[in-house]
Design a protein around this motif. Sequence first.
Motif, short mmCIF file in Angstrom:
data_model
loop_
_atom_site.label_atom_id
_atom_site.label_comp_id
_atom_site.label_asym_id
_atom_site.label_seq_id
_atom_site.Cartn_x
_atom_site.Cartn_y
_atom_site.Cartn_z
N LEU A 173 43.47 6.58 -39.88
CA LEU A 173 42.04 6.66 -40.13
C LEU A 173 41.64 5.72 -41.25
N GLU A 174 40.56 5.01 -41.04
CA GLU A 174 39.95 4.21 -42.10
C GLU A 174 38.63 4.87 -42.46
N GLY A 175 37.93 4.28 -43.42
CA GLY A 175 36.65 4.87 -43.83
C GLY A 175 36.86 6.04 -44.76
N GLN A 176 35.85 6.87 -44.86
CA GLN A 176 35.88 7.97 -45.82
C GLN A 176 36.57 9.21 -45.28
N ARG A 177 37.06 10.03 -46.18
CA ARG A 177 37.60 11.35 -45.85
C ARG A 177 36.57 12.41 -46.12
N THR A 178 35.77 12.19 -47.17
CA THR A 178 34.68 13.11 -47.52
C THR A 178 33.64 12.32 -48.30
N ASP A 179 32.60 13.00 -48.71
CA ASP A 179 31.55 12.37 -49.51
C ASP A 179 30.99 13.42 -50.46
N PRO A 180 30.18 13.00 -51.43
CA PRO A 180 29.64 13.96 -52.40
C PRO A 180 28.89 15.12 -51.75
N GLU A 181 28.14 14.83 -50.69
CA GLU A 181 27.39 15.90 -50.02
C GLU A 181 28.32 16.94 -49.42
N GLY A 182 29.41 16.48 -48.80
CA GLY A 182 30.37 17.40 -48.19
C GLY A 182 31.06 18.28 -49.22
N VAL A 183 31.44 17.67 -50.35
CA VAL A 183 32.10 18.44 -51.41
C VAL A 183 31.12 19.44 -52.01
N LEU A 184 29.89 19.02 -52.28
CA LEU A 184 28.89 19.92 -52.85
C LEU A 184 28.59 21.07 -51.90
N GLN A 185 28.58 20.79 -50.60
CA GLN A 185 28.34 21.84 -49.61
C GLN A 185 29.43 22.91 -49.69
N VAL A 186 30.68 22.51 -49.87
CA VAL A 186 31.78 23.47 -50.00
C VAL A 186 31.61 24.29 -51.28
N ILE A 187 31.25 23.63 -52.37
CA ILE A 187 31.07 24.32 -53.65
C ILE A 187 29.97 25.37 -53.54
N LYS A 188 28.87 25.04 -52.86
CA LYS A 188 27.71 25.92 -52.78
C LYS A 188 27.79 26.96 -51.66
N SER A 189 28.71 26.79 -50.73
CA SER A 189 28.77 27.66 -49.56
C SER A 189 29.13 29.11 -49.93
N PRO A 190 28.40 30.09 -49.38
CA PRO A 190 28.76 31.49 -49.64
C PRO A 190 30.12 31.79 -48.99
N ASP A 191 30.84 32.71 -49.56
CA ASP A 191 32.17 33.09 -49.08
C ASP A 191 33.15 31.92 -49.08
N SER A 192 32.92 30.97 -49.98
CA SER A 192 33.79 29.80 -50.08
C SER A 192 34.01 29.49 -51.55
N ARG A 193 35.14 28.90 -51.83
CA ARG A 193 35.38 28.39 -53.17
C ARG A 193 36.19 27.12 -53.05
N LEU A 194 35.95 26.20 -53.95
CA LEU A 194 36.73 24.98 -54.02
C LEU A 194 37.56 25.09 -55.28
N LEU A 195 38.82 25.41 -55.07
CA LEU A 195 39.75 25.62 -56.17
C LEU A 195 40.13 24.26 -56.74
N THR A 196 39.94 24.10 -58.04
CA THR A 196 40.21 22.85 -58.73
C THR A 196 41.39 23.06 -59.66
N VAL A 197 42.31 22.10 -59.65
CA VAL A 197 43.52 22.20 -60.45
C VAL A 197 43.49 21.08 -61.49
N GLU A 198 43.62 21.48 -62.75
CA GLU A 198 43.62 20.50 -63.84
C GLU A 198 44.96 20.51 -64.55
N GLN A 199 45.33 19.34 -65.01
CA GLN A 199 46.54 19.22 -65.82
C GLN A 199 46.31 18.09 -66.82
N ASP A 200 46.62 18.36 -68.05
CA ASP A 200 46.44 17.37 -69.12
C ASP A 200 45.03 16.78 -69.12
N GLY A 201 44.03 17.64 -68.89
CA GLY A 201 42.64 17.25 -69.00
C GLY A 201 42.05 16.52 -67.82
#
Length: 179
Positions: A45-73
């Motif tokens: 596959l070339e092109g994009q895998r996702t975009d800001p709108e798609g990620v924001l939609q997951v963050i805002k979606s009810p019954d959904s969470r976007l788990l973020t993992v941080e390490q060393d800031g």
Amino acid sequence: MDTAATAPTFRDATDADVDALVALIESAYRGDTSRVGWTTEADILEGQRTDPEGVLQVIKSPDSRLLTVEQDGRIVACCQLQHRGDHTYFGMFAVSPTMQGAGLGKVVIAEAERLARESWGTTEMHMTVISVRDDLIAWYERRGYRRTGRMTPFPYGDERFGIPQRDDLQFELLVKELA
């Protein structure tokens, strides 16, 4: 993972994380940067895998969470968990290419499974994987996921999901019973 690094921390993504998450997901799957890791889709596959709108939609979606993992800031991994009745859907999984192969993915998926059980009481985790990704499917099988043979078509012609480089792409449903 670098032994000198701090342990990863988990939190839910916020609107402020969108750009960093898009960059992480793109780096794990598309373009030459993704070739540093083993999860690249750059050959299919070339092109994009996702975009800001798609990620924001997951963050805002009810019954959904976007788990973020941080390490060393910095954000080094993420995954989507979506409650779908009797099961949880696992998606948008990405680990920084420079950190792949060192065990972080196993830690993230184990935490995702724990959260699915504890947050929603679900007994199964579902995901879809491009069926030609044999190495990735084998990795999930080693984590207890099983192939179902249930396929759904790849969205050919919708460049929001990438530009296919072959004509045999489809998604296979993988399922794991959560103890």
